[in-house]
Design a protein around this motif. Structure first.
Motif, PDB file in Angstrom:
ATOM      1  N   GLY A  97       0.325  -5.707  -6.978  1.00 56.61           N
ATOM      2  CA  GLY A  97      -0.440  -5.280  -5.828  1.00 56.61           C
ATOM      3  C   GLY A  97      -1.092  -6.403  -5.048  1.00 56.61           C
ATOM      4  O   GLY A  97      -1.862  -6.150  -4.115  1.00 56.61           O
ATOM      5  N   HIS A  98      -0.786  -7.647  -5.392  1.00 54.99           N
ATOM      6  CA  HIS A  98      -1.363  -8.799  -4.700  1.00 54.99           C
ATOM      7  C   HIS A  98      -0.247  -9.693  -4.160  1.00 54.99           C
ATOM      8  O   HIS A  98       0.801  -9.842  -4.791  1.00 54.99           O
ATOM      9  CB  HIS A  98      -2.259  -9.616  -5.638  1.00 54.99           C
ATOM     10  N   LYS A  99      -0.514 -10.285  -2.998  1.00 56.55           N
ATOM     11  CA  LYS A  99       0.423 -11.252  -2.424  1.00 56.55           C
ATOM     12  C   LYS A  99       0.210 -12.614  -3.059  1.00 56.55           C
ATOM     13  O   LYS A  99      -0.911 -13.087  -3.161  1.00 56.55           O
ATOM     14  CB  LYS A  99       0.196 -11.394  -0.912  1.00 56.55           C
ATOM     15  N   VAL A 100       1.284 -13.240  -3.427  1.00 55.21           N
ATOM     16  CA  VAL A 100       1.239 -14.608  -3.945  1.00 55.21           C
ATOM     17  C   VAL A 100       2.058 -15.485  -2.996  1.00 55.21           C
ATOM     18  O   VAL A 100       3.239 -15.206  -2.750  1.00 55.21           O
ATOM     19  CB  VAL A 100       1.814 -14.699  -5.369  1.00 55.21           C
ATOM     20  N   ALA A 122       0.830  -1.208   0.000  1.00 55.71           N
ATOM     21  CA  ALA A 122       0.000   0.000   0.000  1.00 55.71           C
ATOM     22  C   ALA A 122       0.863   1.256   0.000  1.00 55.71           C
ATOM     23  O   ALA A 122       0.523   2.257  -0.642  1.00 55.71           O
ATOM     24  CB  ALA A 122      -0.925  -0.010   1.210  1.00 55.71           C
ATOM     25  N   GLU A 123       1.989   1.214   0.726  1.00 55.55           N
ATOM     26  CA  GLU A 123       2.880   2.368   0.798  1.00 55.55           C
ATOM     27  C   GLU A 123       3.730   2.532  -0.459  1.00 55.55           C
ATOM     28  O   GLU A 123       3.962   3.648  -0.922  1.00 55.55           O
ATOM     29  CB  GLU A 123       3.798   2.229   2.012  1.00 55.55           C
ATOM     30  N   LEU A 124       4.200   1.415  -1.017  1.00 52.78           N
ATOM     31  CA  LEU A 124       5.178   1.486  -2.104  1.00 52.78           C
ATOM     32  C   LEU A 124       4.576   1.319  -3.490  1.00 52.78           C
ATOM     33  O   LEU A 124       5.209   1.670  -4.489  1.00 52.78           O
ATOM     34  CB  LEU A 124       6.256   0.412  -1.890  1.00 52.78           C
ATOM     35  N   VAL A 125       3.392   0.750  -3.574  1.00 52.09           N
ATOM     36  CA  VAL A 125       2.682   0.511  -4.845  1.00 52.09           C
ATOM     37  C   VAL A 125       3.602  -0.255  -5.805  1.00 52.09           C
ATOM     38  O   VAL A 125       4.073  -1.323  -5.476  1.00 52.09           O
ATOM     39  CB  VAL A 125       2.163   1.839  -5.455  1.00 52.09           C
ATOM     40  N   GLN A 126       3.930   0.315  -6.973  1.00 55.51           N
ATOM     41  CA  GLN A 126       4.707  -0.438  -7.972  1.00 55.51           C
ATOM     42  C   GLN A 126       6.114  -0.790  -7.502  1.00 55.51           C
ATOM     43  O   GLN A 126       6.705  -1.775  -7.963  1.00 55.51           O
ATOM     44  CB  GLN A 126       4.816   0.366  -9.283  1.00 55.51           C
ATOM     45  N   ILE A 127       6.658   0.001  -6.587  1.00 55.59           N
ATOM     46  CA  ILE A 127       8.018  -0.278  -6.101  1.00 55.59           C
ATOM     47  C   ILE A 127       8.073  -1.637  -5.416  1.00 55.59           C
ATOM     48  O   ILE A 127       9.119  -2.296  -5.394  1.00 55.59           O
ATOM     49  CB  ILE A 127       8.473   0.829  -5.126  1.00 55.59           C
ATOM     50  N   ALA A 128       6.949  -2.077  -4.855  1.00 52.89           N
ATOM     51  CA  ALA A 128       6.911  -3.356  -4.139  1.00 52.89           C
ATOM     52  C   ALA A 128       6.841  -4.555  -5.079  1.00 52.89           C
ATOM     53  O   ALA A 128       7.030  -5.691  -4.632  1.00 52.89           O
ATOM     54  CB  ALA A 128       5.712  -3.383  -3.194  1.00 52.89           C
ATOM     55  N   ASP A 129       6.587  -4.324  -6.342  1.00 50.96           N
ATOM     56  CA  ASP A 129       6.370  -5.438  -7.268  1.00 50.96           C
ATOM     57  C   ASP A 129       7.595  -6.345  -7.334  1.00 50.96           C
ATOM     58  O   ASP A 129       8.724  -5.888  -7.505  1.00 50.96           O
ATOM     59  CB  ASP A 129       6.051  -4.897  -8.662  1.00 50.96           C
ATOM     60  N   GLY A 130       7.347  -7.646  -7.175  1.00 45.53           N
ATOM     61  CA  GLY A 130       8.403  -8.642  -7.261  1.00 45.53           C
ATOM     62  C   GLY A 130       9.156  -8.879  -5.968  1.00 45.53           C
ATOM     63  O   GLY A 130       9.983  -9.796  -5.893  1.00 45.53           O
TER      64      GLY A 130
END
Length: 364
Positions: free
Chosen positions: A354-357, A243-251
């Motif tokens: 944006g989703h946890k896998v 939620a805080e990082l948005v696209q930065i969190a991807d991967g």
């Protein structure tokens, strides 16, 4: 119900740097209190049930406040049961006091392995210890990207939690993987961290600091050296990370103590679906694994009191040492000598769009 109510106390961070986690933990306990009282209370002996009342004080994420509150809970409130605070540093302080009073700390929120050392007898761990948080990461990376071998772990030198996470990675790495452990005594998001990354040129970066520190360095991700191909962060385990990082969190990979889609056989207490629906209904937001862990602590405590037919701390600690059961949160089984959790297993997750896998477990 019969008999006086059972008082259960805790020092909890409702302000300060651990306020997000502290609020989740308290809400998990409040939901457990509602659930157990709706069933008539805790079963003590001979069919007797007694209602539960939580007593809590805001420690403002400070060790000095946590210590003061625990003395108040033990001396003035004379609580029956003592729950731990959130964070390893606060839990360490509480456990030290409780040991003097021979009072069991039901510890859901302090994961550093150090808490369970020094021969302490009055602590029961619920969550996987810090050294197991990312212990499976090197194996997973070797299977998924065998060409990536240079791992750099930036860990906070404040307290022992970060070191224990780093230790687990170091112990589980196998050739040709190499692990460089770098203690950081300044905020993880400053230029010192960037300089270290450029000097080492790692292919895999792992962050093990406070939630805010990890967010800080993640926000500099666009400035990292091009050698970095994979990232893992302890903070990635909570929903707020994305939620805080948005696209930065991807991967980004991370550890997770609980996921609602994971089920276990023969559980004690309600299901994950019940917990999710009830938490959402009572607090108008979805729970994170911190709330699940505190609710599960209540379930373990319920089972120990039922089996011991007593509130005596010695009897409850001995009962916890023998207990081997599942809740919706996972398996509970502790080392009888230290109280550290040995049955529960941390999950490995990855953020994608944006989703946890949840990543499948690899064969050991």
């Amino acid at each position: 119900m019969s008999g006086p109510e059972i008082t259960i106390g805790l020092s909890i961070s409702l302000s300060g740097r651990f306020s997000f986690q502290g609020e989740q933990a308290l809400q998990g306990f409040l939901l457990w209190q509602s659930w157990i009282n709706a069933q008539g209370g805790l079963a003590i002996r001979n069919g007797e049930k007694r209602s539960v009342r939580l007593i809590w004080y805001d420690d403002r994420s400070r060790i000095s406040c946590a210590r003061k509150h625990v003395f108040r809970l033990l001396r003035e409130d004379q609580i029956d049961i003592l729950l731990g605070p959130y964070s390893s540093s606060l839990a360490m302080a509480v456990v030290e006091i409780a040991e003097e009073y021979k009072k069991v700390v039901w510890n859901y929120g302090g994961s550093s392995d150090e808490i369970f050392s020094h021969g302490r007898q009055y602590v029961v761990g619920i969550a996987s210890p810090a050294s197991d948080y990312l212990r499976t990461l090197p194996h997973w990376l070797a299977e998924e990207s065998s060409a990536l071998s240079r791992i750099c772990v930036l860990y906070s030198s404040a307290g022992t939690f970060g070191w224990q996470v780093a230790r687990g990675i170091l112990e589980s790495a196998a050739a040709p993987q190499s692990v460089e452990l770098v203690p950081i005594n300044t905020p993880l998001g400053d230029d010192t961290s960037l300089r270290i990354l450029f000097e080492i040129g790692p292919e895999i970066v792992v962050l093990a600091g406070s939630f805010q520190d990890e967010l800080g360095i993640m926000r500099t991700r666009h400035r990292w050296p091009s050698t970095v191909r994979a990232v893992a962060a302890v903070a990635a385990g909570v929903r707020a990370f994305s939620a805080e990082l948005v696209q930065i969190a991807d991967g980004v990979l991370g550890p997770r103590q609980w996921e609602p889609g994971i089920t276990f056989p023969n559980i004690v207490g309600p299901t994950s679906d019940w917990f999710l629906d009830s938490f959402q209904g009572q607090f108008d937001r979805p729970p994170d694994y911190i709330a699940a862990g505190s609710f599960a602590t209540g379930l373990v405590l319920t089972e120990c009191i039922r089996l011991a037919a007593s509130l005596d701390d010695e009897e409850l600690r001995n009962t916890a040492s023998r207990l081997d059961c599942n809740t919706f949160y996972g398996r509970f089984r502790i080392d009888s000598r230290t109280g550290i959790q040995t049955g529960h297993r941390a999950l490995l997750i990855r953020w994608q769009g944006g989703h946890k896998v949840v990543l499948p477990s690899l064969p050991s």
